[in-house]
Motif scaffolding. Structure first.
Motif, PDB file in Angstrom:
ATOM      1  N   ARG A 118       0.824  -1.210   0.000  1.00  0.00           N
ATOM      2  CA  ARG A 118       0.000   0.000   0.000  1.00  0.00           C
ATOM      3  C   ARG A 118       0.860   1.263   0.000  1.00  0.00           C
ATOM      4  O   ARG A 118       0.417   2.319  -0.437  1.00  0.00           O
ATOM      5  N   ASP A 159       5.021  -4.367   9.663  1.00  0.00           N
ATOM      6  CA  ASP A 159       3.867  -4.381   8.771  1.00  0.00           C
ATOM      7  C   ASP A 159       2.846  -5.432   9.200  1.00  0.00           C
ATOM      8  O   ASP A 159       1.641  -5.207   9.119  1.00  0.00           O
ATOM      9  N   GLN A 160       3.319  -6.585   9.682  1.00  0.00           N
ATOM     10  CA  GLN A 160       2.404  -7.619  10.150  1.00  0.00           C
ATOM     11  C   GLN A 160       1.634  -7.162  11.384  1.00  0.00           C
ATOM     12  O   GLN A 160       0.451  -7.467  11.527  1.00  0.00           O
ATOM     13  N   TRP A 161       2.302  -6.423  12.283  1.00  0.00           N
ATOM     14  CA  TRP A 161       1.603  -5.904  13.457  1.00  0.00           C
ATOM     15  C   TRP A 161       0.556  -4.875  13.062  1.00  0.00           C
ATOM     16  O   TRP A 161      -0.556  -4.863  13.608  1.00  0.00           O
ATOM     17  N   VAL A 162       0.881  -4.001  12.121  1.00  0.00           N
ATOM     18  CA  VAL A 162      -0.100  -3.015  11.647  1.00  0.00           C
ATOM     19  C   VAL A 162      -1.286  -3.730  11.027  1.00  0.00           C
ATOM     20  O   VAL A 162      -2.445  -3.381  11.282  1.00  0.00           O
ATOM     21  N   PHE A 163      -1.006  -4.742  10.209  1.00  0.00           N
ATOM     22  CA  PHE A 163      -2.075  -5.507   9.578  1.00  0.00           C
ATOM     23  C   PHE A 163      -2.953  -6.196  10.622  1.00  0.00           C
ATOM     24  O   PHE A 163      -4.186  -6.222  10.497  1.00  0.00           O
ATOM     25  N   TRP A 165      -3.541  -5.197  13.715  1.00  0.00           N
ATOM     26  CA  TRP A 165      -4.392  -4.195  14.348  1.00  0.00           C
ATOM     27  C   TRP A 165      -5.516  -3.748  13.425  1.00  0.00           C
ATOM     28  O   TRP A 165      -6.634  -3.474  13.875  1.00  0.00           O
ATOM     29  N   LEU A 166      -5.241  -3.658  12.121  1.00  0.00           N
ATOM     30  CA  LEU A 166      -6.307  -3.319  11.164  1.00  0.00           C
ATOM     31  C   LEU A 166      -7.383  -4.401  11.152  1.00  0.00           C
ATOM     32  O   LEU A 166      -8.578  -4.101  11.051  1.00  0.00           O
ATOM     33  N   LEU A 167      -6.963  -5.666  11.245  1.00  0.00           N
ATOM     34  CA  LEU A 167      -7.939  -6.763  11.296  1.00  0.00           C
ATOM     35  C   LEU A 167      -8.780  -6.694  12.568  1.00  0.00           C
ATOM     36  O   LEU A 167      -9.999  -6.921  12.532  1.00  0.00           O
ATOM     37  N   PHE A 169      -9.491  -4.000  14.314  1.00  0.00           N
ATOM     38  CA  PHE A 169     -10.394  -2.855  14.141  1.00  0.00           C
ATOM     39  C   PHE A 169     -11.558  -3.223  13.218  1.00  0.00           C
ATOM     40  O   PHE A 169     -12.721  -2.922  13.516  1.00  0.00           O
ATOM     41  N   THR A 170     -11.258  -3.889  12.093  1.00  0.00           N
ATOM     42  CA  THR A 170     -12.305  -4.295  11.159  1.00  0.00           C
ATOM     43  C   THR A 170     -13.279  -5.271  11.820  1.00  0.00           C
ATOM     44  O   THR A 170     -14.499  -5.166  11.642  1.00  0.00           O
TER      45      THR A 170
END
Length: 199
Positions: A118, A159-163, A165-167, A169-170
């Motif tokens: 991204r 990046d895996q940690w950010v991903f 946290w996005l999951l 949140f979703t």
């Protein structure tokens, strides 16, 4: 309080604690015309701290950035974590010659990015010498160019940690939507329907 500290320690990626790849020098200058690459040793470069984010606001002219990177024997990447740049022309330069180049941006095809991500991610060349990244950026919005250099392992770990946290949140958003939909089906009042839609 000890539980919070323990959770923070567990969430800290271990690779992020590793020694960072070194940025030896950074600078920027306004692009002069549509000519070739700027002179690396020229006097037009304005100094930029290695961890400083270039933010010029809304400007129409393109800007060049220069980062001299030394990565040692660890695979590394240079990341521009701001996806709203219209054109990004990227060049790796060693000993005065271009060794690789990439032309990308949000107005260009996604597959023009060297790494499908991204953000704009550029692998640092494999030879263990010091190389210079020349980046020409132009955009119609705010010209912000945060540049980060990480080891590849630290970047992937972060990046895996950010991903993750996005999951999370979703998942919370989906659960709330299902909960409110269930309440609407129980109450069967259109006023609540419009409330659920607005939330």
């Amino acid at each position: 309080m000890p539980i919070v500290c323990l959770l923070l320690m567990l969430m800290t990626p271990l690779a992020a604690l590793a020694a960072p790849v070194e940025v030896q020098q950074a600078g920027w200058q306004v692009a002069a015309g549509e000519g070739g690459l700027p002179d690396l040793q020229g006097d037009d470069w304005q100094a930029l701290a290695a961890d400083e984010q270039l933010n010029l606001g809304i400007v129409e002219h393109p800007v060049w950035l220069k980062y001299t990177v030394s990565r040692g024997n660890t695979p590394a990447v240079l990341v521009i974590p701001y996806a709203l740049l219209n054109t990004v022309d990227f060049y790796w330069v060693k000993d005065g010659r271009v060794i690789s180049e990439h032309h990308t941006g949000d107005l260009r095809a996604f597959d023009s990015r060297p790494v499908p991500h991204r953000y704009f991610v550029f692998p640092v060349p494999d030879d263990h010498a010091t190389v210079t990244a020349l980046i020409r950026v132009q955009t119609t919005g705010a010209l912000q160019v945060p540049v980060e250099v990480h080891s590849a392992e630290a970047f992937l770990d972060k990046d895996q940690w950010v991903f993750a946290w996005l999951l999370v949140f979703t998942g919370i958003m989906v659960a709330l939507a299902l909960y409110n939909t269930f309440l609407f089906l129980l109450v069967r009042q259109w006023a609540y329907f419009w409330y659920v839609i607005s939330v």
